[in-house]
Motif scaffolding. Structure first.
Motif, PDB file in Angstrom:
ATOM      1  N   SER A  91       0.673  -1.328   0.213  1.00  0.00           N
ATOM      2  CA  SER A  91       0.204  -0.062   0.086  1.00  0.00           C
ATOM      3  C   SER A  91       0.805   1.334   0.014  1.00  0.00           C
ATOM      4  N   THR A  92       2.191   1.133   0.289  1.00  0.00           N
ATOM      5  CA  THR A  92       2.779   2.483   0.441  1.00  0.00           C
ATOM      6  C   THR A  92       3.951   2.529  -0.899  1.00  0.00           C
ATOM      7  N   GLU A  93       3.383   1.986  -1.936  1.00  0.00           N
ATOM      8  CA  GLU A  93       4.500   1.965  -3.140  1.00  0.00           C
ATOM      9  C   GLU A  93       4.586   3.382  -3.756  1.00  0.00           C
ATOM     10  N   HIS A  94       5.333   3.751  -4.594  1.00  0.00           N
ATOM     11  CA  HIS A  94       5.189   5.150  -5.433  1.00  0.00           C
ATOM     12  C   HIS A  94       4.108   4.818  -6.436  1.00  0.00           C
ATOM     13  N   VAL A  95       3.587   6.067  -6.577  1.00  0.00           N
ATOM     14  CA  VAL A  95       2.383   6.215  -7.475  1.00  0.00           C
ATOM     15  C   VAL A  95       2.548   5.477  -8.760  1.00  0.00           C
ATOM     16  N   SER A 106      -4.828  -6.928 -14.850  1.00  0.00           N
ATOM     17  CA  SER A 106      -4.822  -7.924 -14.021  1.00  0.00           C
ATOM     18  C   SER A 106      -5.585  -7.263 -12.797  1.00  0.00           C
ATOM     19  N   ILE A 107      -5.929  -8.546 -11.840  1.00  0.00           N
ATOM     20  CA  ILE A 107      -6.880  -8.148 -10.605  1.00  0.00           C
ATOM     21  C   ILE A 107      -5.660  -7.620  -9.585  1.00  0.00           C
ATOM     22  N   ILE A 108      -6.035  -6.485  -9.168  1.00  0.00           N
ATOM     23  CA  ILE A 108      -4.924  -5.567  -8.209  1.00  0.00           C
ATOM     24  C   ILE A 108      -5.593  -6.022  -6.661  1.00  0.00           C
ATOM     25  N   GLU A 109      -4.586  -6.445  -6.033  1.00  0.00           N
ATOM     26  CA  GLU A 109      -4.906  -6.616  -4.449  1.00  0.00           C
ATOM     27  C   GLU A 109      -3.885  -6.078  -3.822  1.00  0.00           C
ATOM     28  N   ILE A 110      -4.351  -5.394  -2.485  1.00  0.00           N
ATOM     29  CA  ILE A 110      -3.274  -4.301  -1.857  1.00  0.00           C
ATOM     30  C   ILE A 110      -3.066  -5.112  -0.612  1.00  0.00           C
ATOM     31  N   LEU A 111      -1.683  -4.895  -0.407  1.00  0.00           N
ATOM     32  CA  LEU A 111      -1.180  -5.602   0.814  1.00  0.00           C
ATOM     33  C   LEU A 111      -0.804  -4.465   1.765  1.00  0.00           C
ATOM     34  N   GLU A 112      -1.579  -4.408   2.984  1.00  0.00           N
ATOM     35  CA  GLU A 112      -1.550  -3.469   3.935  1.00  0.00           C
ATOM     36  C   GLU A 112      -0.142  -3.278   4.745  1.00  0.00           C
ATOM     37  N   VAL A 113       0.154  -2.269   5.240  1.00  0.00           N
ATOM     38  CA  VAL A 113       1.217  -2.198   6.065  1.00  0.00           C
ATOM     39  C   VAL A 113       0.897  -1.743   7.578  1.00  0.00           C
ATOM     40  N   ASP A 114       1.578  -2.111   8.534  1.00  0.00           N
ATOM     41  CA  ASP A 114       1.340  -1.922   9.735  1.00  0.00           C
ATOM     42  C   ASP A 114       1.501  -0.284  10.259  1.00  0.00           C
ATOM     43  N   ASN A 115       1.404   0.186  11.530  1.00  0.00           N
ATOM     44  CA  ASN A 115       1.543   1.403  11.888  1.00  0.00           C
ATOM     45  C   ASN A 115       3.057   1.913  11.655  1.00  0.00           C
ATOM     46  N   ASN A 116       3.836   1.062  11.683  1.00  0.00           N
ATOM     47  CA  ASN A 116       5.386   1.337  11.436  1.00  0.00           C
ATOM     48  C   ASN A 116       5.549   1.416   9.847  1.00  0.00           C
ATOM     49  N   CYS A 136       4.534  -6.687  -5.701  1.00  0.00           N
ATOM     50  CA  CYS A 136       5.209  -5.464  -5.930  1.00  0.00           C
ATOM     51  C   CYS A 136       5.696  -4.941  -4.319  1.00  0.00           C
ATOM     52  N   ILE A 137       6.953  -4.818  -4.153  1.00  0.00           N
ATOM     53  CA  ILE A 137       7.105  -4.386  -2.888  1.00  0.00           C
ATOM     54  C   ILE A 137       8.396  -3.524  -3.051  1.00  0.00           C
ATOM     55  N   MET A 138       8.364  -2.245  -2.591  1.00  0.00           N
ATOM     56  CA  MET A 138       9.551  -1.298  -2.772  1.00  0.00           C
ATOM     57  C   MET A 138      10.650  -1.581  -1.549  1.00  0.00           C
ATOM     58  N   PHE A 139      11.773  -1.476  -1.789  1.00  0.00           N
ATOM     59  CA  PHE A 139      12.778  -1.717  -1.018  1.00  0.00           C
ATOM     60  C   PHE A 139      12.866  -0.512   0.125  1.00  0.00           C
ATOM     61  N   ALA A 327      -2.030   4.939   4.693  1.00  0.00           N
ATOM     62  CA  ALA A 327      -1.699   3.632   4.759  1.00  0.00           C
ATOM     63  C   ALA A 327      -0.930   3.158   6.053  1.00  0.00           C
ATOM     64  N   MET A 328      -0.423   3.945   6.751  1.00  0.00           N
ATOM     65  CA  MET A 328       0.243   3.772   8.135  1.00  0.00           C
ATOM     66  C   MET A 328      -0.857   4.220   9.265  1.00  0.00           C
ATOM     67  N   ASN A 329      -2.143   4.614   8.621  1.00  0.00           N
ATOM     68  CA  ASN A 329      -3.104   5.014   9.768  1.00  0.00           C
ATOM     69  C   ASN A 329      -2.886   6.144  10.581  1.00  0.00           C
ATOM     70  N   ILE A 330      -2.036   7.043   9.972  1.00  0.00           N
ATOM     71  CA  ILE A 330      -1.698   8.246  10.629  1.00  0.00           C
ATOM     72  C   ILE A 330      -2.871   9.336  10.332  1.00  0.00           C
ATOM     73  N   ASP A 331      -3.211  10.070  11.398  1.00  0.00           N
ATOM     74  CA  ASP A 331      -4.125  10.929  11.404  1.00  0.00           C
ATOM     75  C   ASP A 331      -3.893  12.119  10.581  1.00  0.00           C
TER      76      ASP A 331
END
Ligand code: PLP
Length: 369
Positions: A91-95, A106-116, A136-139, A327-331
């Motif tokens: 969910s935090t990939e580059h646009v 393709s069917i796109i599915e989002i993999l969430e990140v935690d608060n960190n 797709c996961i960025m370094f 995505a990190m659930n920040i207000d």
């Protein structure tokens, strides 16, 4: 009198290194089309192959795995358009990753990140149990600098006969990357993040990948995988900087000390550091002060001579809502104040001191040693 400007936006584009500029004169003497058979053509071809070699060496991989592109965005586009019908995106990939994925059927599915800001490996595994995908996961993240555990991710992806695309645009030169050992299928790099010129980049492809569908056919350049006359200046400068990758890596490690001084003071001024508890690349800090919106702060900084970014600025230069912080659930209240300071090869300790003095005046607080 003009004020000296201080550049703190290396994650957007690094200042160009002198090694890249110095090349321009020598290229002028040999400039030709690398596909031509005359002397100028052959010299240009040599420059491209030398660059390919430097980039391959910097990643511990083989030259044939390096395909030159017009930048990170094009490398992403080629990789994602090889897809096999299902794409899992952090969910935090580059646009650019989201946009390229949308273009495919393709069917796109989002993999969430935690608060960190870190992806959940168990969740990835359970998604892959349902069937293979291009993952797709960025370094390292361009806004927060947060690093993902790529080796563990590649092991999981391999276990489920899937493919891994890793956007290493921000990690290259800041983390040691051994492409072959990491066992990634596709990786994107960009020249202007390591001190070469914008408009050049590379897609690194694992030897496992037997067939690539090119997006641009043209004259069959780049092993027939990316047509079009090569960007000789861009590629040569890219190779010259890649040759210095160990030096660039050590420069970046030293910047951690400056980031620590900066963040200690930001916190003492009442600021909040995003990704505080996560492993991050050493040159990046994303932070916010409670009552000052990012665009207001950026303007104040710009007028005072500091080039800083919001981290989530779009191509029109406007500050937009950060999908990474969301995505990190920040207000929203705090994420809309986020500004990014990213350091690089020309950053000095005095630049940090000056910046802290600027904040000191705003917040009426004293800078800590
Ligand atoms: N991926 C990341 C993480 C980036 O930070 C960027 C550029 O900001 C890109 C991809 C796009 O690279 P380029 O500007 O070379 O197209």
């Amino acid at each position: 009198m003009e004020t000296e400007r201080i550049y703190f936006d290396y994650n957007a584009s690094s200042l160009v290194r002198k090694e890249a500029f110095n090349l321009l004169e020598s290229i002028n003497k040999t400039y030709g089309n690398p596909s031509s058979i005359h002397e100028e053509g052959r010299s240009s071809r040599d420059l491209i192959e030398i660059s390919r070699n430097h980039i391959a060496n910097s990643l511990n991989t083989c030259e044939n795995n390096v395909i030159f592109t017009s930048g990170g965005t094009e490398a992403i586009d080629i990789a994602l358009n090889q897809n096999n019908g299902r794409i899992i995106i952090n969910s935090t990939e580059h646009v650019a990753v989201f946009e390229s994925a949308k273009k495919t059927e393709s069917i796109i599915e989002i993999l969430e990140v935690d608060n960190n800001g870190i992806i959940n490996l168990n969740k990835l595994e359970s998604m892959l149990k349902k069937g293979p995908a291009l993952v797709c996961i960025m370094f390292a993240n361009n806004e927060t600098g947060i690093i993902q555990p790529i080796k563990k991710i590649s092991e999981i992806v391999r276990k489920y006969n899937s493919y891994l695309f890793c956007d290493a645009v921000q990690a290259y030169g800041k983390i040691k990357i051994n492409f072959d050992e990491l066992d990634i299928h596709f990786m994107a790099l960009s020249a202007h993040k390591i001190g070469a010129f914008s408009g050049s980049g590379a897609l690194i492809i694992n030897e496992d990948i037997k067939k690539i569908i090119p997006l641009t056919l043209g004259g069959g350049q780049e092993f027939g995988l990316r047509g079009g006359t090569e960007n000789l200046i861009g590629i040569t400068a890219f190779g010259e900087c890649a040759k210095l990758i160990d030096e660039i890596y050590f420069e970046n490690q030293k910047l951690k000390e400056y980031i620590n001084i900066l963040e200690k003071n930001i916190e003492s001024f009442g600021g909040f550091i995003f990704g505080r508890n996560s492993q991050r690349i050493p040159n990046t800090s994303l932070f916010a002060f409670p009552d000052i919106k990012a665009d207001t702060m950026l303007m104040k900084l710009d007028l005072a001579g500091y080039s800083v970014s919001s981290g989530s600025a779009c191509s029109s230069g406007k500050v937009k809502k950060s999908h990474v912080l969301e995505a990190m659930n920040i207000d929203d209240k705090i994420s809309s104040n986020a500004i990014r300071v990213s350091l690089g090869w020309a950053t000095k300790k005095s630049h940090i001191t000056n910046l802290l003095n600027f904040f000191e005046d705003i917040f009426n607080k004293t800078v800590l040693e």
